[in-house]
Motif scaffolding. Sequence first.
Motif, PDB file in Angstrom:
ATOM      1  N   ALA A  49       0.866  -1.180   0.000  1.00 20.65           N
ATOM      2  CA  ALA A  49       0.000   0.000   0.000  1.00 20.65           C
ATOM      3  C   ALA A  49       0.896   1.220   0.000  1.00 20.65           C
ATOM      4  O   ALA A  49       1.844   1.304   0.790  1.00 20.65           O
ATOM      5  N   MET A  50       0.647   2.167  -0.906  1.00 16.51           N
ATOM      6  CA  MET A  50       1.449   3.378  -0.927  1.00 16.51           C
ATOM      7  C   MET A  50       1.011   4.247   0.251  1.00 16.51           C
ATOM      8  O   MET A  50      -0.183   4.523   0.419  1.00 16.51           O
ATOM      9  N   SER A  51       1.988   4.655   1.073  1.00 19.31           N
ATOM     10  CA  SER A  51       1.669   5.442   2.267  1.00 19.31           C
ATOM     11  C   SER A  51       2.903   6.200   2.743  1.00 19.31           C
ATOM     12  O   SER A  51       3.989   5.621   2.824  1.00 19.31           O
ATOM     13  N   CYS A  81      -3.690   1.942  -3.672  1.00 14.49           N
ATOM     14  CA  CYS A  81      -3.437   3.382  -3.716  1.00 14.49           C
ATOM     15  C   CYS A  81      -4.408   4.115  -2.800  1.00 14.49           C
ATOM     16  O   CYS A  81      -5.627   4.003  -2.980  1.00 14.49           O
ATOM     17  N   GLY A  82      -3.867   4.873  -1.862  1.00 13.33           N
ATOM     18  CA  GLY A  82      -4.710   5.643  -0.966  1.00 13.33           C
ATOM     19  C   GLY A  82      -5.121   6.967  -1.591  1.00 13.33           C
ATOM     20  O   GLY A  82      -4.510   7.438  -2.555  1.00 13.33           O
ATOM     21  N   ARG A  83      -6.157   7.560  -1.035  1.00 14.01           N
ATOM     22  CA  ARG A  83      -6.610   8.912  -1.389  1.00 14.01           C
ATOM     23  C   ARG A  83      -7.095   9.577  -0.115  1.00 14.01           C
ATOM     24  O   ARG A  83      -7.128   8.954   0.931  1.00 14.01           O
ATOM     25  N   PHE A  84      -7.487  10.795  -0.183  1.00 14.40           N
ATOM     26  CA  PHE A  84      -8.011  11.560   0.956  1.00 14.40           C
ATOM     27  C   PHE A  84      -6.964  11.626   2.073  1.00 14.40           C
ATOM     28  O   PHE A  84      -5.786  11.800   1.796  1.00 14.40           O
ATOM     29  N   GLU A  85      -7.369  11.423   3.330  1.00  5.92           N
ATOM     30  CA  GLU A  85      -6.422  11.486   4.451  1.00  5.92           C
ATOM     31  C   GLU A  85      -5.650  10.188   4.625  1.00  5.92           C
ATOM     32  O   GLU A  85      -4.711  10.105   5.405  1.00  5.92           O
ATOM     33  N   GLY A  86      -6.074   9.153   3.911  1.00  8.99           N
ATOM     34  CA  GLY A  86      -5.406   7.868   4.033  1.00  8.99           C
ATOM     35  C   GLY A  86      -6.390   6.748   4.320  1.00  8.99           C
ATOM     36  O   GLY A  86      -7.589   6.871   4.040  1.00  8.99           O
ATOM     37  N   SER A 123       6.587   3.911   1.354  1.00  7.11           N
ATOM     38  CA  SER A 123       6.632   5.350   1.086  1.00  7.11           C
ATOM     39  C   SER A 123       7.657   5.638   0.000  1.00  7.11           C
ATOM     40  O   SER A 123       8.713   5.008  -0.042  1.00  7.11           O
ATOM     41  N   ILE A 124       7.373   6.608  -0.881  1.00  4.17           N
ATOM     42  CA  ILE A 124       8.398   6.970  -1.871  1.00  4.17           C
ATOM     43  C   ILE A 124       9.169   8.219  -1.463  1.00  4.17           C
ATOM     44  O   ILE A 124       9.986   8.718  -2.228  1.00  4.17           O
ATOM     45  N   GLY A 125       8.958   8.718  -0.253  1.00  2.00           N
ATOM     46  CA  GLY A 125       9.760   9.857   0.198  1.00  2.00           C
ATOM     47  C   GLY A 125       9.022  10.703   1.209  1.00  2.00           C
ATOM     48  O   GLY A 125       7.811  10.553   1.401  1.00  2.00           O
ATOM     49  N   ASP A 126       9.772  11.605   1.815  1.00  2.00           N
ATOM     50  CA  ASP A 126       9.215  12.400   2.903  1.00  2.00           C
ATOM     51  C   ASP A 126       8.536  13.660   2.393  1.00  2.00           C
ATOM     52  O   ASP A 126       9.033  14.784   2.595  1.00  2.00           O
ATOM     53  N   TYR A 127       7.446  13.474   1.707  1.00  2.00           N
ATOM     54  CA  TYR A 127       6.605  14.559   1.218  1.00  2.00           C
ATOM     55  C   TYR A 127       5.235  13.943   0.983  1.00  2.00           C
ATOM     56  O   TYR A 127       5.110  12.719   0.930  1.00  2.00           O
ATOM     57  N   ILE A 128       4.198  14.780   0.850  1.00  2.00           N
ATOM     58  CA  ILE A 128       2.836  14.257   0.726  1.00  2.00           C
ATOM     59  C   ILE A 128       2.292  14.483  -0.680  1.00  2.00           C
ATOM     60  O   ILE A 128       2.268  15.602  -1.177  1.00  2.00           O
ATOM     61  N   LEU A 129       1.883  13.388  -1.306  1.00  2.00           N
ATOM     62  CA  LEU A 129       1.232  13.441  -2.615  1.00  2.00           C
ATOM     63  C   LEU A 129      -0.273  13.488  -2.403  1.00  2.00           C
ATOM     64  O   LEU A 129      -0.757  13.211  -1.306  1.00  2.00           O
ATOM     65  N   SER A 130      -1.019  13.788  -3.472  1.00  2.00           N
ATOM     66  CA  SER A 130      -2.475  13.828  -3.323  1.00  2.00           C
ATOM     67  C   SER A 130      -3.084  12.436  -3.382  1.00  2.00           C
ATOM     68  O   SER A 130      -4.227  12.242  -2.986  1.00  2.00           O
ATOM     69  N   GLY A 131      -2.323  11.465  -3.875  1.00  2.00           N
ATOM     70  CA  GLY A 131      -2.859  10.106  -3.940  1.00  2.00           C
ATOM     71  C   GLY A 131      -1.759   9.103  -4.194  1.00  2.00           C
ATOM     72  O   GLY A 131      -0.650   9.466  -4.598  1.00  2.00           O
ATOM     73  N   GLY A 132      -2.055   7.832  -3.963  1.00  2.00           N
ATOM     74  CA  GLY A 132      -1.049   6.784  -4.099  1.00  2.00           C
ATOM     75  C   GLY A 132      -0.726   6.402  -5.535  1.00  2.00           C
ATOM     76  O   GLY A 132       0.242   5.680  -5.782  1.00  2.00           O
TER      77      GLY A 132
HETATM   78  N1  SAH Z   1      -2.791  12.159   5.803  1.00  5.79           N
HETATM   79  C1  SAH Z   1      -1.741  11.338   5.291  1.00  5.79           C
HETATM   80  C2  SAH Z   1      -1.427  11.648   3.815  1.00  5.79           C
HETATM   81  C3  SAH Z   1      -2.499  11.216   2.865  1.00  5.79           C
HETATM   82  S1  SAH Z   1      -2.096  11.585   1.237  1.00  5.79           S
HETATM   83  C4  SAH Z   1      -0.476  11.530   6.119  1.00  5.79           C
HETATM   84  O1  SAH Z   1      -0.229  12.657   6.550  1.00  5.79           O
HETATM   85  O2  SAH Z   1       0.269  10.567   6.346  1.00  5.79           O
HETATM   86  C5  SAH Z   1      -3.175  10.501   0.347  1.00  5.79           C
HETATM   87  C6  SAH Z   1      -2.573   9.229  -0.199  1.00  5.79           C
HETATM   88  O3  SAH Z   1      -1.497   9.553  -1.065  1.00  5.79           O
HETATM   89  C7  SAH Z   1      -2.000   8.280   0.827  1.00  5.79           C
HETATM   90  O4  SAH Z   1      -2.971   7.434   1.371  1.00  5.79           O
HETATM   91  C8  SAH Z   1      -0.980   7.499  -0.018  1.00  5.79           C
HETATM   92  O5  SAH Z   1      -1.599   6.446  -0.706  1.00  5.79           O
HETATM   93  C9  SAH Z   1      -0.524   8.531  -1.021  1.00  5.79           C
HETATM   94  N2  SAH Z   1       0.769   9.142  -0.655  1.00  5.79           N
HETATM   95  C10 SAH Z   1       0.968  10.439  -0.291  1.00  5.79           C
HETATM   96  N3  SAH Z   1       2.275  10.671  -0.057  1.00  5.79           N
HETATM   97  C11 SAH Z   1       2.932   9.516  -0.269  1.00  5.79           C
HETATM   98  C12 SAH Z   1       4.303   9.131  -0.182  1.00  5.79           C
HETATM   99  N4  SAH Z   1       5.245   9.981   0.181  1.00  5.79           N
HETATM  100  N5  SAH Z   1       4.605   7.847  -0.490  1.00  5.79           N
HETATM  101  C13 SAH Z   1       3.654   6.960  -0.844  1.00  5.79           C
HETATM  102  N6  SAH Z   1       2.337   7.272  -0.945  1.00  5.79           N
HETATM  103  C14 SAH Z   1       1.976   8.534  -0.662  1.00  5.79           C
END
Ligand code: SAH
Length: 243
Positions: free
Chosen positions: A87-89, A113-118, A133-142
Amino acid sequence: MTFAATVLTLYPEMFPGPLGVSLAGRALCEGIWSLETVQIRDFATDKHRSVDDTPAGGGAGMVMRADVLASAVDDVLARRPDAPMLAMSPRGRPLDQALVRELAAGPGISILCGRFEGIDERLFEARPIIPVSIGDYILSGGETAAIVLLDACIRLLPGVMGAPSSGTDESFEAGLLEYPHYTRPQIWEGRTIPEVLRSGDHAKIAAWRSERAVDDTRLRRPDLIERHGGARRPPPSGARRDT
Ligand code: SAH
């Protein structure tokens, strides 16, 4: 053997996306890997086909429901029992080249693939799912993260890259960044290609590359040097270096 990728997503139209062109696209056409997308919403049970709900304890956004996701995951696990379910997270195991190699050597991967808050945390307790995880930043979706992971795996599959050795010299393979590259023109904006690369002396070239790999890694990514105990990459093509 075909490397089977199964992607569980709310946006199947995002696939193959960039994986449909160039090396990965050709390999897909040739059957070196296969792609199946699974629409998570097809596993919703209420009349609104809802896959998410408000977070327990309050707060912004929505959380993906464990019950709906479990049905989707179970369906894939039953059909593809050999492929690990990831699971991408951003809370997952950091993706690196060692994990990519391990996954690429297997029968394939299934990716949620996650979406929303997770995703509702209970899903990870109840099913054999590896968060990555693919890195220390937040994407909008997996989905974009899944594309990154698949791209890294696919290029390693036998028959995908031109020269069989072209994957082994790369950044991270020996715990170091790769040496820098140059090509013609010989002089560009007054800058010349390092003399040694034109010498034709393969041992000297290998030693120079090896040294640059270490020096650049020390400068740019001291964390890599630390993690690998200062290990030096063996010089390419059997060259010897004085240390
Ligand atoms: N609220 C969560 C972020 C959710 S972002 C938190 O702060 O941890 C929505 C989705 O995008 C996640 O469920 C995941 O599937 C994907 N995603 C966001 N950033 C990612 C990352 N760095 N690596 C892998 N998946 C990521």
